[in-house]
Design an enzyme around this catalytic site. Sequence first.
Site, PDB file in Angstrom:
ATOM      1  N   ARG B  49       0.837  -1.206   0.000  1.00 35.40           N
ATOM      2  CA  ARG B  49       0.000   0.000   0.000  1.00 35.40           C
ATOM      3  C   ARG B  49       0.873   1.258   0.000  1.00 35.40           C
ATOM      4  O   ARG B  49       0.569   2.244  -0.673  1.00 35.40           O
ATOM      5  CB  ARG B  49      -0.942   0.012   1.195  1.00 35.40           C
ATOM      6  CG  ARG B  49      -1.915   1.192   1.117  1.00 35.40           C
ATOM      7  CD  ARG B  49      -2.977   1.126   2.174  1.00 35.40           C
ATOM      8  NE  ARG B  49      -2.411   1.226   3.507  1.00 35.40           N
ATOM      9  CZ  ARG B  49      -3.114   1.111   4.623  1.00 35.40           C
ATOM     10  NH1 ARG B  49      -4.418   0.879   4.562  1.00 35.40           N
ATOM     11  NH2 ARG B  49      -2.549   1.222   5.803  1.00 35.40           N
ATOM     12  N   ARG B  98      10.827  27.275  -1.805  1.00 36.13           N
ATOM     13  CA  ARG B  98       9.436  26.854  -1.749  1.00 36.13           C
ATOM     14  C   ARG B  98       8.755  27.120  -3.080  1.00 36.13           C
ATOM     15  O   ARG B  98       8.611  28.251  -3.504  1.00 36.13           O
ATOM     16  CB  ARG B  98       8.695  27.612  -0.642  1.00 36.13           C
ATOM     17  CG  ARG B  98       7.242  27.170  -0.482  1.00 36.13           C
ATOM     18  CD  ARG B  98       6.504  27.997   0.543  1.00 36.13           C
ATOM     19  NE  ARG B  98       5.117  27.550   0.673  1.00 36.13           N
ATOM     20  CZ  ARG B  98       4.132  27.936  -0.125  1.00 36.13           C
ATOM     21  NH1 ARG B  98       4.353  28.773  -1.106  1.00 36.13           N
ATOM     22  NH2 ARG B  98       2.897  27.470   0.066  1.00 36.13           N
ATOM     23  N   HIS B 100       5.408  25.104  -5.477  1.00 31.08           N
ATOM     24  CA  HIS B 100       4.460  23.994  -5.433  1.00 31.08           C
ATOM     25  C   HIS B 100       4.939  22.805  -6.275  1.00 31.08           C
ATOM     26  O   HIS B 100       4.878  21.666  -5.841  1.00 31.08           O
ATOM     27  CB  HIS B 100       3.083  24.449  -5.915  1.00 31.08           C
ATOM     28  CG  HIS B 100       2.310  25.210  -4.887  1.00 31.08           C
ATOM     29  ND1 HIS B 100       2.703  26.440  -4.413  1.00 31.08           N
ATOM     30  CD2 HIS B 100       1.168  24.917  -4.223  1.00 31.08           C
ATOM     31  CE1 HIS B 100       1.831  26.869  -3.513  1.00 31.08           C
ATOM     32  NE2 HIS B 100       0.888  25.965  -3.375  1.00 31.08           N
ATOM     33  N   LYS B 144      -2.632   7.381   1.207  1.00 34.43           N
ATOM     34  CA  LYS B 144      -2.417   7.600   2.646  1.00 34.43           C
ATOM     35  C   LYS B 144      -1.425   8.756   2.801  1.00 34.43           C
ATOM     36  O   LYS B 144      -0.238   8.551   3.051  1.00 34.43           O
ATOM     37  CB  LYS B 144      -1.923   6.305   3.304  1.00 34.43           C
ATOM     38  CG  LYS B 144      -2.244   6.224   4.796  1.00 34.43           C
ATOM     39  CD  LYS B 144      -2.071   4.814   5.339  1.00 34.43           C
ATOM     40  CE  LYS B 144      -2.149   4.762   6.865  1.00 34.43           C
ATOM     41  NZ  LYS B 144      -3.498   4.985   7.398  1.00 34.43           N
ATOM     42  N   GLU B 176     -16.208   6.462   5.081  1.00 36.65           N
ATOM     43  CA  GLU B 176     -15.412   5.758   6.099  1.00 36.65           C
ATOM     44  C   GLU B 176     -15.364   6.646   7.322  1.00 36.65           C
ATOM     45  O   GLU B 176     -16.010   7.690   7.379  1.00 36.65           O
ATOM     46  CB  GLU B 176     -13.998   5.466   5.556  1.00 36.65           C
ATOM     47  CG  GLU B 176     -13.232   6.695   5.138  1.00 36.65           C
ATOM     48  CD  GLU B 176     -11.863   6.372   4.509  1.00 36.65           C
ATOM     49  OE1 GLU B 176     -11.313   5.284   4.734  1.00 36.65           O
ATOM     50  OE2 GLU B 176     -11.342   7.256   3.801  1.00 36.65           O
TER      51      GLU B 176
END
Lengths: 277, 277
Positions: B49, B98, B100, B144, B176
Amino acid sequence: MVYLNGDFIAKDKASISVMDRGFLFGDGVYEVIPAYNGKIFRPTEHLDRLQKSLDSIQITNPYSHNKWINILNKLVNHSSSTNQSLYLQITRGTDTKRKHNFDALTPTIYVESNPLTSKTKQELSKGFSAISAQDIRWSRCDIKATSLLANVLYAQDAKKHNVEEVILYRDNQITEGATSNVFILKNNILYTHPTGANILSGITRDLVLESASACSIQIQESSFSLDNIFTSDELWISSSTREIMPITKLDNKPINQGKVGAIWGCVFEYYQRLKND
Amino acid sequence: MVYLNGDFIAKDKASISVMDRGFLFGDGVYEVIPAYNGKIFRPTEHLDRLQKSLDSIQITNPYSHNKWINILNKLVNHSSSTNQSLYLQITRGTDTKRKHNFDALTPTIYVESNPLTSKTKQELSKGFSAISAQDIRWSRCDIKATSLLANVLYAQDAKKHNVEEVILYRDNQITEGATSNVFILKNNILYTHPTGANILSGITRDLVLESASACSIQIQESSFSLDNIFTSDELWISSSTREIMPITKLDNKPINQGKVGAIWGCVFEYYQRLKND
């Protein structure tokens, strides 16, 4: 030199714990504030928005406006660049163990300033390209949060397609760009998505509306579809660092025959005056 | 002792740069893996996963399965606890400035292990409470990811209401829980939202389905509404650290007259056997 939790230090010395909830959970908020000619642009508006973001995620603002201004000014004055982009991030702080819920912690505060080069009118006048995509972000885009993975993936898509921005739609209505607000002009009326949970209430967005009014353009804060873009007279995006950028091609199809519109020129000029006020 | 980028070090020495994209953007993924009696539970499933999460956000897995297992085992063996919860986080790495979008960076790898105390059957048999809320998360909950601010806010809501979990619905269908999968049992059929972009494909979710089958329960991976919950015979949530937990009260209303159901007991027992295999 950057600012971290009370100290001005070298950037390569600026480190945080792995237990910082910004690192573990994207549990923080941020602001990007331009400074022109060594003067911070619209500080109150940005610090007010920061307060709203902090309130939305239940972090107590560690500093007063004055204290923020002092920190920002110190960074601006330390740099040799006249125009700068200030980046300010607050996370919930360093936890003792990883758990989703939180107790009161001491927030982590990070601020840096970088040179900002605005595009000239000539550079902007050639027009820019964008692509469209479904808006897969969460439903609280009004919070300027650091949980930005969706925006990162959009930005990478833009880079891959060699375009300036990804323009997002949700339920067939344009919300905003991945890092900008979106406007269309049609028959001298300027349309942009109303503020609310689905877009960031941009400081520059407000200034675009102010500038457009000054150009005798009627404002209508209502949403529009992708189809409406293709039949519009002008398409613009706005953000604090990109200001007002004309988009002349979307998904490889021209807007207004691929030409930058006349109203954009007026709005651009007015915005430049606001910057130099 | 924790693992950070190749070194086993003291947790209070584990620090990262403010330029880590995990800190700046929530640009990372993670896994939580239980270990029982010093043995990692379902490592292949969790590492598979992890690979999917990494692929989804275009981070190259820095390690082979074997290397991961070695790191995890070293942490497990270093601890005096027989049961542990391993936490493993990979971010895109430390950027020079920094922005994106991203270039290829060296990922940041952090792993820690903490004692895990599973609730006993007796403790679980009293039942738990939950509240429901609209699912405001992004549309890629199958990844995740560490951009978890929505989940943080839900967890805080759960804490405020003194309940175990927030059960989420999107378009009137239960997706969920904020940190779990959700199941209802009705007439000996177990229902749970199908895998896809709106839920995390839980390792424990699969084991619950396996356990329910072993208890002669029919499985139907289809979504259900909040109303369906209130007329169900049993309501459970599952996660790697909470295992299978019976929920007997939702939004202050009892499920199955507030009693833990018989099928939960069978599924719980079977799951304990899987743990000790």
